[in-house]
Design a protein around this motif. Structure first.
Motif, PDB file in Angstrom:
ATOM      1  N   UNK A 131      46.254  65.887   2.584  1.00  0.00           N
ATOM      2  CA  UNK A 131      45.832  66.598   3.798  1.00  0.00           C
ATOM      3  C   UNK A 131      46.286  65.913   5.086  1.00  0.00           C
ATOM      4  N   UNK A 132      46.798  64.679   4.982  1.00  0.00           N
ATOM      5  CA  UNK A 132      47.303  64.028   6.198  1.00  0.00           C
ATOM      6  C   UNK A 132      48.465  64.840   6.753  1.00  0.00           C
ATOM      7  N   UNK A 133      48.496  64.968   8.080  1.00  0.00           N
ATOM      8  CA  UNK A 133      49.613  65.708   8.683  1.00  0.00           C
ATOM      9  C   UNK A 133      50.874  64.851   8.585  1.00  0.00           C
ATOM     10  N   UNK A 134      52.021  65.471   8.801  1.00  0.00           N
ATOM     11  CA  UNK A 134      53.286  64.733   8.765  1.00  0.00           C
ATOM     12  C   UNK A 134      53.275  63.586   9.781  1.00  0.00           C
ATOM     13  N   UNK A 135      52.846  63.835  11.054  1.00  0.00           N
ATOM     14  CA  UNK A 135      52.788  62.700  11.991  1.00  0.00           C
ATOM     15  C   UNK A 135      51.837  61.592  11.541  1.00  0.00           C
ATOM     16  N   UNK A 136      50.699  61.964  10.937  1.00  0.00           N
ATOM     17  CA  UNK A 136      49.763  60.936  10.464  1.00  0.00           C
ATOM     18  C   UNK A 136      50.377  60.109   9.342  1.00  0.00           C
ATOM     19  N   UNK A 137      51.044  60.801   8.401  1.00  0.00           N
ATOM     20  CA  UNK A 137      51.697  60.097   7.295  1.00  0.00           C
ATOM     21  C   UNK A 137      52.744  59.131   7.837  1.00  0.00           C
ATOM     22  N   UNK A 138      53.548  59.614   8.789  1.00  0.00           N
ATOM     23  CA  UNK A 138      54.589  58.755   9.365  1.00  0.00           C
ATOM     24  C   UNK A 138      53.979  57.589  10.139  1.00  0.00           C
ATOM     25  N   UNK A 139      52.891  57.860  10.877  1.00  0.00           N
ATOM     26  CA  UNK A 139      52.232  56.791  11.626  1.00  0.00           C
ATOM     27  C   UNK A 139      51.715  55.717  10.675  1.00  0.00           C
ATOM     28  N   UNK A 140      51.106  56.168   9.569  1.00  0.00           N
ATOM     29  CA  UNK A 140      50.557  55.217   8.594  1.00  0.00           C
ATOM     30  C   UNK A 140      51.670  54.348   8.014  1.00  0.00           C
ATOM     31  N   UNK A 141      52.741  55.017   7.622  1.00  0.00           N
ATOM     32  CA  UNK A 141      53.899  54.316   7.041  1.00  0.00           C
ATOM     33  C   UNK A 141      54.480  53.317   8.051  1.00  0.00           C
ATOM     34  N   UNK A 142      54.658  53.785   9.300  1.00  0.00           N
ATOM     35  CA  UNK A 142      55.243  52.912  10.313  1.00  0.00           C
ATOM     36  C   UNK A 142      54.310  51.768  10.694  1.00  0.00           C
ATOM     37  N   UNK A 143      52.997  52.011  10.619  1.00  0.00           N
ATOM     38  CA  UNK A 143      52.053  50.933  10.938  1.00  0.00           C
ATOM     39  C   UNK A 143      52.214  49.784   9.941  1.00  0.00           C
ATOM     40  N   UNK A 144      52.572  50.154   8.714  1.00  0.00           N
ATOM     41  CA  UNK A 144      52.808  49.132   7.695  1.00  0.00           C
ATOM     42  C   UNK A 144      54.114  48.386   7.997  1.00  0.00           C
ATOM     43  N   UNK A 145      55.168  49.160   8.321  1.00  0.00           N
ATOM     44  CA  UNK A 145      56.472  48.552   8.591  1.00  0.00           C
ATOM     45  C   UNK A 145      56.437  47.708   9.866  1.00  0.00           C
ATOM     46  N   UNK A 146      55.712  48.191  10.893  1.00  0.00           N
ATOM     47  CA  UNK A 146      55.689  47.490  12.180  1.00  0.00           C
ATOM     48  C   UNK A 146      54.504  46.549  12.311  1.00  0.00           C
ATOM     49  N   UNK A 147      53.667  46.518  11.293  1.00  0.00           N
ATOM     50  CA  UNK A 147      52.458  45.702  11.303  1.00  0.00           C
ATOM     51  C   UNK A 147      51.599  45.993  12.533  1.00  0.00           C
ATOM     52  N   UNK A 148      51.283  47.265  12.737  1.00  0.00           N
ATOM     53  CA  UNK A 148      50.511  47.684  13.905  1.00  0.00           C
ATOM     54  C   UNK A 148      49.099  48.096  13.494  1.00  0.00           C
ATOM     55  N   UNK A 149      48.136  47.210  13.786  1.00  0.00           N
ATOM     56  CA  UNK A 149      46.754  47.442  13.363  1.00  0.00           C
ATOM     57  C   UNK A 149      46.155  48.686  14.009  1.00  0.00           C
ATOM     58  N   UNK A 150      46.481  48.901  15.288  1.00  0.00           N
ATOM     59  CA  UNK A 150      45.834  50.009  16.009  1.00  0.00           C
ATOM     60  C   UNK A 150      46.354  51.370  15.560  1.00  0.00           C
ATOM     61  N   UNK A 151      47.540  51.425  15.018  1.00  0.00           N
ATOM     62  CA  UNK A 151      48.022  52.670  14.399  1.00  0.00           C
ATOM     63  C   UNK A 151      47.454  52.815  12.987  1.00  0.00           C
ATOM     64  N   UNK A 152      47.294  51.671  12.326  1.00  0.00           N
ATOM     65  CA  UNK A 152      46.873  51.662  10.917  1.00  0.00           C
ATOM     66  C   UNK A 152      45.402  52.026  10.747  1.00  0.00           C
ATOM     67  N   UNK A 153      44.553  51.377  11.531  1.00  0.00           N
ATOM     68  CA  UNK A 153      43.123  51.392  11.250  1.00  0.00           C
ATOM     69  C   UNK A 153      42.475  52.795  11.262  1.00  0.00           C
TER      70      UNK A 153
END
Lengths: 262, 132
Positions: A144-166
């Motif tokens: 159910x995650x939207x495409x932008x949410x999925x991409x944000x989650x993935x990128x938060x892992x690649x960029x190590x961004x807690x505020x996008x991840x959490x």
């Protein structure tokens, strides 16, 4: 304000491990601080570019001592498992984790080859769906995650961004579900016990119920103790807090058991 | 799932008891190793898999199989390709319960214990990606 910002999930997210990677008969060395929440998959391409630019990524792999490294397991899990380091022991000091980069003679019975970042992305989201299935009886929250949410989650892992991840992690892991997915690693060469636990219990109760011979008491550890993110968790910690603060990005609680030093 | 873990534990308790009586001085590490090695032995059980094709993927003549629980999931992938007459390097995707594709190195016994339905681990298979 400072206190609030340094919340436990953020402290856990910022845990990292210093690694030194070299290749046999090569004078180059790769040094990095890898977040415990990251994966070796994220640096394998860089390593290939540095050490062996002409070979296929699928032929590249890493080892630590005798163990070969699984690129699709979180770095923190691998370190806790392979080092068997006791975080409570007085002798434990900040370490540099030595790894070796290999090309060819691929240990295919132990590791899965990594074709590309796309292989890793597919693998990561399938692990996330698997943990979602344990929590909710389907993978519907991840789907159910939207495409932008999925991409944000993935990128938060690649960029190590807690505020996008959490925010997305919170949405996925602290749903209405009362079940949490566990992977308990009995030792470096020992089996993994994959299982689940309900909210509202202590870790001691969960371990005693799942593995009563290894954990004869629900209050006290006698043979082994559980390590998560390089921390020995007390038996009194509740599954609610573990789920809220200690999940890895794939949604699992990866608990490594280490012997109690005598 | 709980019952299978209990079965493992029963066996472990016997091992542990014999350890305690025979070697009172055995170190903690030996005790732990002994318990863990009996886990490996316990995985000699067989578990049932049920396959279902998605879309236009070829059907199997028989769709229920028993497999050793200690095998890794890639064994299932290789087995299914062989059954379908596919080449080893051809594309075939397997999803547990129509939801997720396990990593090739996950242990079948763990997948069975966590995700089986009515005594079978349900595996849907297709040639092309079925869903994102």
């Amino acid at each position: 304000m400072k206190q609030q910002r340094d919340s436990i999930p953020e402290l856990v997210w910022n845990g990292n491990i210093s690694v030194e990677i070299h290749q046999k008969e090569n004078s180059l060395t790769y040094l990095a601080n890898l977040p415990r929440h990251s994966y070796f998959a994220q640096i394998l391409e860089d390593l290939k570019r540095l050490f062996a630019p002409k070979v296929a990524l699928e032929e590249c792999w890493l080892s630590s001592g005798k163990a070969s490294i699984k690129w699709h397991w979180p770095v923190g899990v691998l370190y806790d498992l392979l080092s068997q380091e006791d975080p409570e022991s007085a002798t434990s000091v900040p370490v540099l984790w030595h790894l070796v980069f290999h090309v060819g003679s691929f240990p295919s019975s132990l590791v899965v080859p990594m074709g590309s970042m796309e292989t890793f992305r597919t693998c990561f989201f399938n692990a996330l769906k698997e943990s979602d299935y344990v929590r909710n009886g389907s993978s519907s929250l991840v789907i159910a995650l939207s495409k932008p949410e999925t991409d944000t989650y993935w990128n938060s892992l690649l960029n190590h961004d807690f505020y996008d991840y959490r925010p997305i992690a919170t949405k996925l892991f602290t749903s209405k579900s009362r079940i949490i997915p566990l992977k308990i690693y009995l030792g470096a060469d020992a089996p993994i016990v994959q299982s689940s636990a309900s909210l509202g219990y202590t870790l001691g109760q969960v371990l005693h119920k799942q593995l009563p011979r290894l954990f004869p008491s629900a209050v006290m550890y006698s043979l082994l103790k559980p390590v998560l993110h390089g921390i020995v968790l007390p038996s009194t910690v509740s599954t609610d807090i573990m789920n809220r603060d200690f999940c890895y990005p794939d949604g699992f609680l990866h608990i490594v058991l280490i012997p109690i030093s005598t | 799932m709980a019952s299978s873990i209990n079965a493992v534990e029963d066996q472990l308790s016997k091992t542990l008891e014999s350890l305690q009586t025979e070697e009172k001085s055995s170190s903690l590490q030996e005790k732990i190793d002994e318990i863990i090695s009996s886990y490996n032995e316990k995985e000699n059980r067989k578990v049932n898999l049920r396959f279902k094709a998605i879309g236009r993927t070829p059907l199997l003549r028989k769709n229920v199989f028993a497999i050793n629980a200690s095998h890794r999931f890639d064994k299932v992938i290789r087995f299914l390709k062989k059954e379908l007459g596919f080449k080893p390097d051809s594309s075939l995707l397997l999803y547990v319960n129509y939801c997720f594709a396990p990593a090739p190195d996950e242990i079948i016994g763990n997948l069975y214990d966590n995700f089986s339905v009515d005594g079978y681990l349900l595996i849907y298979y297709c040639v092309n990606v079925a869903f994102g």
